[in-house]
Design an enzyme around this catalytic site. Structure first.
Site, PDB file in Angstrom:
ATOM      1  CE  LYS A 264      -3.325   2.542   2.942  1.00  0.00           C
ATOM      2  NZ  LYS A 264      -4.232   2.491   4.107  1.00  0.00           N
ATOM      3  CG  ASP A 269      -5.727   7.783   4.610  1.00  0.00           C
ATOM      4  OD1 ASP A 269      -6.667   8.418   4.088  1.00  0.00           O
ATOM      5  OD2 ASP A 269      -5.883   6.757   5.307  1.00  0.00           O
ATOM      6  CE  LYS A 276      -6.623   8.409   8.145  1.00  0.00           C
ATOM      7  NZ  LYS A 276      -7.281   7.289   8.845  1.00  0.00           N
ATOM      8  CG  ASP A 287      -2.055   5.097   4.971  1.00  0.00           C
ATOM      9  OD1 ASP A 287      -1.918   4.028   5.590  1.00  0.00           O
ATOM     10  OD2 ASP A 287      -3.128   5.447   4.433  1.00  0.00           O
ATOM     11  CG  ASP A 346     -10.006   7.228   6.848  1.00  0.00           C
ATOM     12  OD1 ASP A 346      -8.940   7.197   6.197  1.00  0.00           O
ATOM     13  OD2 ASP A 346     -10.061   7.408   8.081  1.00  0.00           O
ATOM     14  CD  GLU A 348      -6.885   5.130   2.528  1.00  0.00           C
ATOM     15  OE1 GLU A 348      -7.835   5.262   3.311  1.00  0.00           O
ATOM     16  OE2 GLU A 348      -5.744   4.796   2.895  1.00  0.00           O
ATOM     17  NE  ARG A 350     -10.778  -1.426   3.874  1.00  0.00           N
ATOM     18  CZ  ARG A 350     -11.283  -1.673   5.072  1.00  0.00           C
ATOM     19  NH1 ARG A 350     -12.441  -2.307   5.190  1.00  0.00           N
ATOM     20  NH2 ARG A 350     -10.654  -1.288   6.159  1.00  0.00           N
TER      21      ARG A 350
HETATM   22  N1  BES Z   1      -4.380   4.373   6.878  1.00  0.00           N
HETATM   23  C1  BES Z   1      -5.495   4.041   7.692  1.00  0.00           C
HETATM   24  C2  BES Z   1      -5.170   3.022   8.786  1.00  0.00           C
HETATM   25  C3  BES Z   1      -4.219   3.482   9.860  1.00  0.00           C
HETATM   26  C4  BES Z   1      -4.692   3.999  11.036  1.00  0.00           C
HETATM   27  C5  BES Z   1      -2.860   3.354   9.690  1.00  0.00           C
HETATM   28  C6  BES Z   1      -3.819   4.400  12.023  1.00  0.00           C
HETATM   29  C7  BES Z   1      -1.971   3.758  10.679  1.00  0.00           C
HETATM   30  C8  BES Z   1      -2.457   4.283  11.841  1.00  0.00           C
HETATM   31  C9  BES Z   1      -6.591   3.454   6.821  1.00  0.00           C
HETATM   32  O1  BES Z   1      -6.667   3.955   5.537  1.00  0.00           O
HETATM   33  C10 BES Z   1      -7.876   3.791   7.489  1.00  0.00           C
HETATM   34  O2  BES Z   1      -8.160   4.950   7.610  1.00  0.00           O
HETATM   35  N2  BES Z   1      -8.625   2.780   7.899  1.00  0.00           N
HETATM   36  C11 BES Z   1      -9.867   3.000   8.547  1.00  0.00           C
HETATM   37  C12 BES Z   1     -10.845   2.001   8.001  1.00  0.00           C
HETATM   38  C13 BES Z   1     -12.266   2.227   8.448  1.00  0.00           C
HETATM   39  C14 BES Z   1     -12.775   3.532   7.888  1.00  0.00           C
HETATM   40  C15 BES Z   1     -13.109   1.076   7.975  1.00  0.00           C
HETATM   41  C16 BES Z   1      -9.659   2.809  10.051  1.00  0.00           C
HETATM   42  O3  BES Z   1      -8.901   1.927  10.446  1.00  0.00           O
HETATM   43  O4  BES Z   1     -10.255   3.572  10.804  1.00  0.00           O
HETATM   44 ZN    ZN Z   2      -4.910   4.639   4.738  1.00  0.00          ZN
HETATM   45 MN    MN Z   3      -7.755   5.743   5.434  1.00  0.00          MN
END
Ligand code: BES
Ligand code: ZN
Ligand code: MN
Length: 501
Positions: A264, A269, A276, A287, A346, A348, A350
């Site tokens: 990834k 992000d 966020k 990210d 968010d 994104e 996947r």
């Molecule tokens: N990049 C984030 C995940 C992340 C969070 C990485 C904290 C490092 C530290 C990812 O893109 C994300 O935002 N995931 C969301 C998914 C949810 C919206 C289903 C998450 O984990 O909140």
């Molecule tokens: Zn992300």
């Molecule tokens: Mn995200």
């Protein structure tokens, strides 16, 4: 980069250095006789310090001593290795990373390392490799400060006991260097903030590492990505002022069915319209850790001349906000033809991985596909920051990666991914939805990805909690994944012949 040299035997009086580094197990026995052979004044000073209990040889123990008089080594740094039978490459790496951060190291130009406690033969080679890897790890700092960088010793000389030992030490140095530098590449790229590391810049970095370390790099821009029908990747990048890139790296090896690594590469992000909160957004330059680990693994695999054919894929893109942003509620297409309902912009990672995985499984007929991604915050809740999560469709592949991780000190714990989890990403409005429904966010992320892997042997590593260290001596990108992937790939069975059966 410092110079690493092999030298021996250690008793050769022609060699001197500003500091003699002595790694030693606990209890600190056998230390004085070894030192007697190398130093005159030194052994006494060390014996006294050991008597006084100032050095016990536990992991993390270091003791810096000054040796009186004009001698070959005016300073000695004792470095604890822990119990003799617990000395592993991972523990030696940590001990040397720790030693390289000792204050006294900043004051010297040359360091001699006494290898007496590092064994002989293959063990010596592996432990020297781990030591060199650790030294590189411990001396790395990312900074864009215009102040001069802290002073570092330019020369590290490893003292072997015998002439045969010198060859082993040389091999160890070569292996440790190629791995350690690959880890540093991954860390350096991941530590760069998004204003300095656009998708295009990341692709250029991959290209230049490919030139230096002899792996092929091909980069798709927006037109090439569109031609591949990567609508999912394009949707995530649609709000950004930077253009997306799809980075394809190839290490030929002996040919045959490749192992494909997918990382990834979100250079930033923001969360998109599902924005966020500021605190979590502030760390989102990290990210791209999965993508950077894949680039680092390609460097390591190519520079070591691994026999297995290895492909690295990094979808690099920025998740931003503007009038052209993709929206919650949108239904988007993907390279696989499957439609995706976006419930949260968010989630994104996947989405971009969907297109990369589809490219991996349809284009290469891979023996295995392994993706690395900072995919879910939920993995913190599940495993904390001492292990990454692994999920997938092939238990032998998962075991192989877990074993490699254990060997190098990058822990993986498996989370379940069952058929029933398909329900988590079902929606009446499209083929798949990009968020789960019943908690277990890390599993839901993997369940989504699985929809794009067809029948490939596939494993997913969620490195959101380990890609970047928030505590410990080294805050920032860790390069997690480079060592475990390199370890697994170097010993992967079946080159060309076996793969064709
Ligand atoms: N990049 C984030 C995940 C992340 C969070 C990485 C904290 C490092 C530290 C990812 O893109 C994300 O935002 N995931 C969301 C998914 C949810 C919206 C289903 C998450 O984990 O909140
Ligand atoms: Zn992300
Ligand atoms: Mn995200």
């Amino acid at each position: 980069m410092p110079v690493f040299l092999a030298h021996g035997p250690a008793s050769d009086p022609s060699l001197g250095a500003d500091l003699l580094l002595v790694p030693n197990p606990s209890p600190a026995q056998g230390l004085a006789p070894r030192l007697d052979r190398i130093t005159r004044g030194g052994a006494q000073v060390v014996a006294r310090a050991v008597d006084l209990g100032d050095f016990q040889g536990k992991p993390r123990d270091t003791l810096s001593l000054v040796v009186p008089g004009v001698v070959r080594f005016p300073r000695i740094l004792l470095v604890g290795l822990g119990e003799d039978d617990g000395i592993t490459p991972a523990s030696v790496r940590t001990a040397f990373a720790n030693a390289a951060r000792a204050r006294v190291i900043d004051r010297v130009d040359s360091v001699a390392v006494e290898c007496g406690a590092l064994g002989t033969g293959a063990r010596l080679r592996d432990l020297v490799a781990a030591a060199v890897d650790g030294i590189l790890e411990g001396t790395y700092r990312w900074s864009a400060s215009t102040k001069p960088a802290p002073h570092r010793p330019g020369r590290w000389v490893f003292l072997a006991r015998t002439a045969r030992g010198v060859t082993g030490v040389e091999q160890g140095i070569r292996a440790g260097r190629s791995l350690g530098e690959a880890v540093l590449s991954a860390r350096r790229l991941a530590d760069e903030p998004a204003n300095r590391m656009s998708p295009a810049a990341l692709a250029e970095e991959a290209r230049s590492l490919g030139k230096q370390h002899s792996f092929a790099v091909r980069v798709l821009g927006p037109a090439g990505i569109a031609k591949e029908n990567m609508e999912a990747l394009l949707a995530v990048g649609s709000a950004a002022a930077t253009e997306p890139r799809f980075i394809v790296m190839e290490h030929e090896g002996d040919g045959g069915a490749p192992i494909v690594l997918v990382g990834k590469g979100l250079v930033f992000d923001s969360g998109g319209l599902s924005i966020k909160p500021s605190l979590s957004m502030a760390e989102m330059k990290y990210d791209k850790c999965g993508g950077c680990a894949v680039i680092g693994a390609m460097q390591a695999v190519a520079s070591r001349g691994v026999r297995r054919r290895v492909i690295g894929l990094v979808p690099a893109v920025e998740n931003m906000i503007s009038g052209t942003a993709y929206r919650p509620g949108d239904v988007i297409g993907s390279r696989s033809g499957k439609t995706i309902e976006v419930l949260n912009t968010d989630a994104e990672g996947r989405i971009v991985l969907a297109d990369a995985l589809d490219y991996a499984v349809t284009r290469y007929d891979p023996a295995a596909v392994v993706d690395l991604a900072t995919l879910t915050g939920a993995v913190f809740g599940a495993l904390g920051d001492r292990a990454a999560a692994i999920l997938g469709t092939d238990s032998a592949l998962i075991q192989r990666l877990r074993d490699a991780g254990t060997a190098v000190g990058e822990n993986l714990w498996q989370l379940p991914l069952e058929d029933g989890h398909r329900q988590d990403v079902e929606t009446p409005n499209a083929d798949v939805r990009n968020t789960g429904k019943h908690g277990a966010g890390t599993i839901a992320g993997a369940a989504f990805l699985r929809e794009f892997t067809r029948d490939a042997s596939w494993a997913h590593l969620d490195i959101a909690s380990v890609g970047r260290a928030r505590r410990g001596p080294h805050r920032g990108a860790t390069g997690f994944g480079v060592r475990l992937l390199t370890k697994a790939l170097a010993s992967w069975p079946g080159g060309k012949r076996a793969a064709r059966k």
